[in-house]
Scaffold this motif. Structure first.
Motif, PDB file in Angstrom:
ATOM      1  N   HIS A 142       2.767   2.509  -8.598  1.00 31.77           N
ATOM      2  CA  HIS A 142       1.375   2.813  -8.287  1.00 31.77           C
ATOM      3  C   HIS A 142       1.254   4.188  -7.151  1.00 31.77           C
ATOM      4  O   HIS A 142       0.314   4.534  -7.105  1.00 31.77           O
ATOM      5  CB  HIS A 142       0.949   1.647  -7.494  1.00 31.77           C
ATOM      6  CG  HIS A 142       1.011   0.633  -8.466  1.00 31.77           C
ATOM      7  ND1 HIS A 142       1.641  -0.586  -8.400  1.00 31.77           N
ATOM      8  CD2 HIS A 142      -0.156   0.157  -9.394  1.00 31.77           C
ATOM      9  CE1 HIS A 142       1.380  -1.182  -9.381  1.00 31.77           C
ATOM     10  NE2 HIS A 142       0.237  -1.240  -9.956  1.00 31.77           N
ATOM     11  N   CYS A 143       2.604   4.377  -6.633  1.00 31.89           N
ATOM     12  CA  CYS A 143       2.474   5.532  -5.554  1.00 31.89           C
ATOM     13  C   CYS A 143       3.064   6.891  -6.042  1.00 31.89           C
ATOM     14  O   CYS A 143       4.179   6.666  -6.706  1.00 31.89           O
ATOM     15  CB  CYS A 143       3.369   5.168  -4.296  1.00 31.89           C
ATOM     16  SG  CYS A 143       2.380   3.528  -3.830  1.00 31.89           S
TER      17      CYS A 143
ATOM     18  N   THR B  80       0.806  -0.943  -0.075  1.00 33.12           N
ATOM     19  CA  THR B  80       0.025   0.011   0.009  1.00 33.12           C
ATOM     20  C   THR B  80       0.854   1.214   0.018  1.00 33.12           C
ATOM     21  O   THR B  80       1.829   1.093   0.571  1.00 33.12           O
ATOM     22  CB  THR B  80      -0.940   0.047   1.239  1.00 33.12           C
ATOM     23  OG1 THR B  80      -0.009  -0.098   2.333  1.00 33.12           O
ATOM     24  CG2 THR B  80      -1.891  -1.105   1.315  1.00 33.12           C
ATOM     25  N   CYS B  81       0.422   2.311  -0.668  1.00 35.29           N
ATOM     26  CA  CYS B  81       1.007   3.483  -0.749  1.00 35.29           C
ATOM     27  C   CYS B  81       0.983   4.056   0.408  1.00 35.29           C
ATOM     28  O   CYS B  81      -0.041   4.492   1.028  1.00 35.29           O
ATOM     29  CB  CYS B  81       0.595   4.342  -1.681  1.00 35.29           C
ATOM     30  SG  CYS B  81       0.697   3.922  -3.515  1.00 35.29           S
TER      31      CYS B  81
ATOM     32  N   THR C 233       7.572   9.167  -5.528  1.00 38.02           N
ATOM     33  CA  THR C 233       8.722   8.438  -5.100  1.00 38.02           C
ATOM     34  C   THR C 233       9.902   8.966  -5.666  1.00 38.02           C
ATOM     35  O   THR C 233       9.858   9.796  -6.764  1.00 38.02           O
ATOM     36  CB  THR C 233       8.487   6.949  -5.623  1.00 38.02           C
ATOM     37  OG1 THR C 233       8.532   6.913  -7.147  1.00 38.02           O
ATOM     38  CG2 THR C 233       7.362   6.378  -4.922  1.00 38.02           C
TER      39      THR C 233
ATOM     40  N   GLN D 239       9.124   7.083   0.160  1.00 36.34           N
ATOM     41  CA  GLN D 239       9.561   7.681  -1.001  1.00 36.34           C
ATOM     42  C   GLN D 239      10.998   6.959  -1.393  1.00 36.34           C
ATOM     43  O   GLN D 239      11.459   7.283  -2.649  1.00 36.34           O
ATOM     44  CB  GLN D 239       9.581   9.215  -1.076  1.00 36.34           C
ATOM     45  CG  GLN D 239       8.287   9.767  -0.800  1.00 36.34           C
ATOM     46  CD  GLN D 239       8.335  11.200  -0.838  1.00 36.34           C
ATOM     47  OE1 GLN D 239       9.592  11.720  -0.465  1.00 36.34           O
ATOM     48  NE2 GLN D 239       7.260  11.881  -0.842  1.00 36.34           N
TER      49      GLN D 239
ATOM     50  N   PHE E 176       5.946   0.608  -5.679  1.00 35.46           N
ATOM     51  CA  PHE E 176       5.844   2.124  -5.314  1.00 35.46           C
ATOM     52  C   PHE E 176       6.107   2.909  -6.700  1.00 35.46           C
ATOM     53  O   PHE E 176       5.317   4.222  -6.651  1.00 35.46           O
ATOM     54  CB  PHE E 176       6.702   2.240  -4.254  1.00 35.46           C
ATOM     55  CG  PHE E 176       6.103   2.133  -2.806  1.00 35.46           C
ATOM     56  CD1 PHE E 176       5.907   3.214  -2.094  1.00 35.46           C
ATOM     57  CD2 PHE E 176       5.873   0.821  -2.309  1.00 35.46           C
ATOM     58  CE1 PHE E 176       5.179   3.149  -0.519  1.00 35.46           C
ATOM     59  CE2 PHE E 176       5.467   0.723  -0.922  1.00 35.46           C
ATOM     60  CZ  PHE E 176       5.005   1.756  -0.376  1.00 35.46           C
TER      61      PHE E 176
END
Length: 93
Positions: A72-73, A50-51, A76, A55, A69
């Protein structure tokens, strides 16, 4: 000897009749008559990431997590040239 030949011809004719009329014109079973093979091996469970605001490379537990990451996030800082490969600075000499 003639009786044996006669019995053989009768048997062969009977088989031809059976395969053409009872089983259909094709004596081989159709593909639709086979049931699908079910796999007995189970796929490895996919990790669920999960985000959560991380980073940097030093905050990741695995390469796969870092790739997740990056893909999807937001925000980063692990992929300087934006090619989807994390940790590039660690491997440059």
């Amino acid at each position: 000897m003639k009786k044996l030949l006669f019995i053989g011809l009768i048997g062969f004719g009977g088989w031809q009749y059976y395969s053409n009329n009872i089983m259909g014109t094709n004596s081989l079973p159709s593909i639709s008559s086979f049931s699908p093979i079910k796999s007995t091996t189970k796929a490895a469970p996919r990790p669920s990431y999960t985000c959560d605001g991380r980073q940097h490379c030093s905050q990741m537990r695995s390469y796969e997590e870092a790739v997740y990451f990056i893909r999807h996030c937001p925000s980063t800082k692990m992929d300087g040239d934006h090619d989807g490969i994390p940790y590039e600075r660690q491997f440059n000499k």
